[in-house]
Design a protein around this motif. Sequence first.
Motif, PDB file in Angstrom:
ATOM      1  N   SER A  85       0.919  -0.973  -0.348  1.00  0.00           N
ATOM      2  CA  SER A  85      -0.244  -0.492  -0.044  1.00  0.00           C
ATOM      3  C   SER A  85       0.818   1.567  -0.488  1.00  0.00           C
ATOM      4  O   SER A  85       0.844   2.184  -0.137  1.00  0.00           O
ATOM      5  CB  SER A  85      -0.618  -0.087   1.500  1.00  0.00           C
ATOM      6  OG  SER A  85       0.045  -0.070   2.173  1.00  0.00           O
TER       7      SER A  85
ATOM      8  N   VAL B 294       2.104   2.160  -3.782  1.00  0.00           N
ATOM      9  CA  VAL B 294       1.290   2.483  -4.240  1.00  0.00           C
ATOM     10  C   VAL B 294       1.096   3.579  -3.726  1.00  0.00           C
ATOM     11  O   VAL B 294       0.732   4.725  -5.407  1.00  0.00           O
ATOM     12  CB  VAL B 294      -0.136   1.332  -4.035  1.00  0.00           C
ATOM     13  CG1 VAL B 294      -1.199   2.442  -5.088  1.00  0.00           C
ATOM     14  CG2 VAL B 294       0.270   0.118  -4.466  1.00  0.00           C
ATOM     15  N   VAL B 295       1.194   4.312  -2.879  1.00  0.00           N
ATOM     16  CA  VAL B 295       1.144   5.706  -2.595  1.00  0.00           C
ATOM     17  C   VAL B 295       2.483   6.358  -4.058  1.00  0.00           C
ATOM     18  O   VAL B 295       2.268   7.536  -3.547  1.00  0.00           O
ATOM     19  CB  VAL B 295       1.222   6.176  -1.748  1.00  0.00           C
ATOM     20  CG1 VAL B 295       1.341   7.289  -0.997  1.00  0.00           C
ATOM     21  CG2 VAL B 295      -0.642   5.456  -0.592  1.00  0.00           C
TER      22      VAL B 295
ATOM     23  N   SER C  10       2.315   6.634  -7.066  1.00  0.00           N
ATOM     24  CA  SER C  10       1.489   6.810  -8.301  1.00  0.00           C
ATOM     25  C   SER C  10       1.540   8.820  -7.736  1.00  0.00           C
ATOM     26  O   SER C  10       1.432   9.011  -8.399  1.00  0.00           O
ATOM     27  CB  SER C  10      -0.203   6.359  -6.997  1.00  0.00           C
ATOM     28  OG  SER C  10      -0.456   5.121  -6.977  1.00  0.00           O
TER      29      SER C  10
ATOM     30  N   CYS D 262      -8.160  -4.118  -0.583  1.00  0.00           N
ATOM     31  CA  CYS D 262      -8.517  -2.535  -0.433  1.00  0.00           C
ATOM     32  C   CYS D 262      -7.416  -2.080  -1.251  1.00  0.00           C
ATOM     33  O   CYS D 262      -7.161  -0.646  -1.428  1.00  0.00           O
ATOM     34  CB  CYS D 262      -8.432  -2.478   0.974  1.00  0.00           C
ATOM     35  SG  CYS D 262      -9.576  -2.417   1.795  1.00  0.00           S
TER      36      CYS D 262
ATOM     37  N   PRO E  83      -6.987   0.069  -5.393  1.00  0.00           N
ATOM     38  CA  PRO E  83      -6.595   1.213  -6.262  1.00  0.00           C
ATOM     39  C   PRO E  83      -5.539   1.410  -7.007  1.00  0.00           C
ATOM     40  O   PRO E  83      -4.862   2.280  -8.075  1.00  0.00           O
ATOM     41  CB  PRO E  83      -6.369   2.119  -4.660  1.00  0.00           C
ATOM     42  CG  PRO E  83      -7.161   1.385  -3.327  1.00  0.00           C
ATOM     43  CD  PRO E  83      -7.360   0.234  -4.212  1.00  0.00           C
TER      44      PRO E  83
ATOM     45  N   ILE F  54      -6.553   0.333 -10.270  1.00  0.00           N
ATOM     46  CA  ILE F  54      -7.398   2.030 -11.552  1.00  0.00           C
ATOM     47  C   ILE F  54      -5.560   2.887 -11.289  1.00  0.00           C
ATOM     48  O   ILE F  54      -6.261   3.950 -12.441  1.00  0.00           O
ATOM     49  CB  ILE F  54      -7.894   2.140 -10.086  1.00  0.00           C
ATOM     50  CG1 ILE F  54      -9.582   1.649  -9.953  1.00  0.00           C
ATOM     51  CG2 ILE F  54      -8.483   3.638 -10.683  1.00  0.00           C
ATOM     52  CD1 ILE F  54     -10.128   2.729  -8.856  1.00  0.00           C
ATOM     53  N   ALA F  55      -4.602   3.025 -10.860  1.00  0.00           N
ATOM     54  CA  ALA F  55      -3.741   3.854 -10.667  1.00  0.00           C
ATOM     55  C   ALA F  55      -2.895   3.108 -11.912  1.00  0.00           C
ATOM     56  O   ALA F  55      -2.263   3.680 -12.610  1.00  0.00           O
ATOM     57  CB  ALA F  55      -2.797   3.841  -9.278  1.00  0.00           C
TER      58      ALA F  55
END
Length: 208
Positions: free
Chosen positions: A19, A22-23, A26, A163, A167, A170-171
């Motif tokens: 996670s 990903v942040v 992105s 969860c 994302p 999508i990213a």
Amino acid sequence: MFEIIAAGGWLMLPILLCSLAVVGVSLERFWTLNPDKIAPKNLLGEVWNNIRAKQLDVESLKQLKQGSALGTILAAGISNSRHGRDVMKDSIEEAASSVVHDMERYLSVLGTIAAVTPLLGLLGTVFGMIEVFTAIMVQGTGNTGALAGGISQALITTAAGLCVAIPAMIAHRFFQRRVDSLVVTMEQEAVKLVDAIHGDRKVDVKVV
């Protein structure tokens, strides 16, 4: 929140790391793949003005190359324009290949995370169910606390994996689409430059 994460077991650690990745990716890609930075709208017009005014020297080409991804492609073509149309196009394609590679950097990370995190959640589900059946074998069905703990671990890891994966997917799709759009724009601008320099046909180059 910490209690929920702890209840998910050790597999929550790689899911949490995914996670964070990903942040981070992105945010980095959103900043890097800014259309105004990659392919400035008026760049081709400025370059064409300089070419016609014979003001495009070595230093100007160096600045053009370092200014943006589109500038790198145009500079490569201009540097080899005197060798003919085919050589100019080959130079542009080589530069574009490198530029596109840089634009797609880290996108594979998002795709991998989107594919892996649901599997990590599923693995947590399997471990949780193993814990449930082990508790049933050892203690019977009377110990509801042990059964609830295993079921909770199964559900938490599954939910956490999804969860993160959603994302990430999508990213990945968003940034891949942005790269494709920028590639089309840069290709159109490069073709305009080639045709304008070699005069094969009338080209509508925006002059600023």
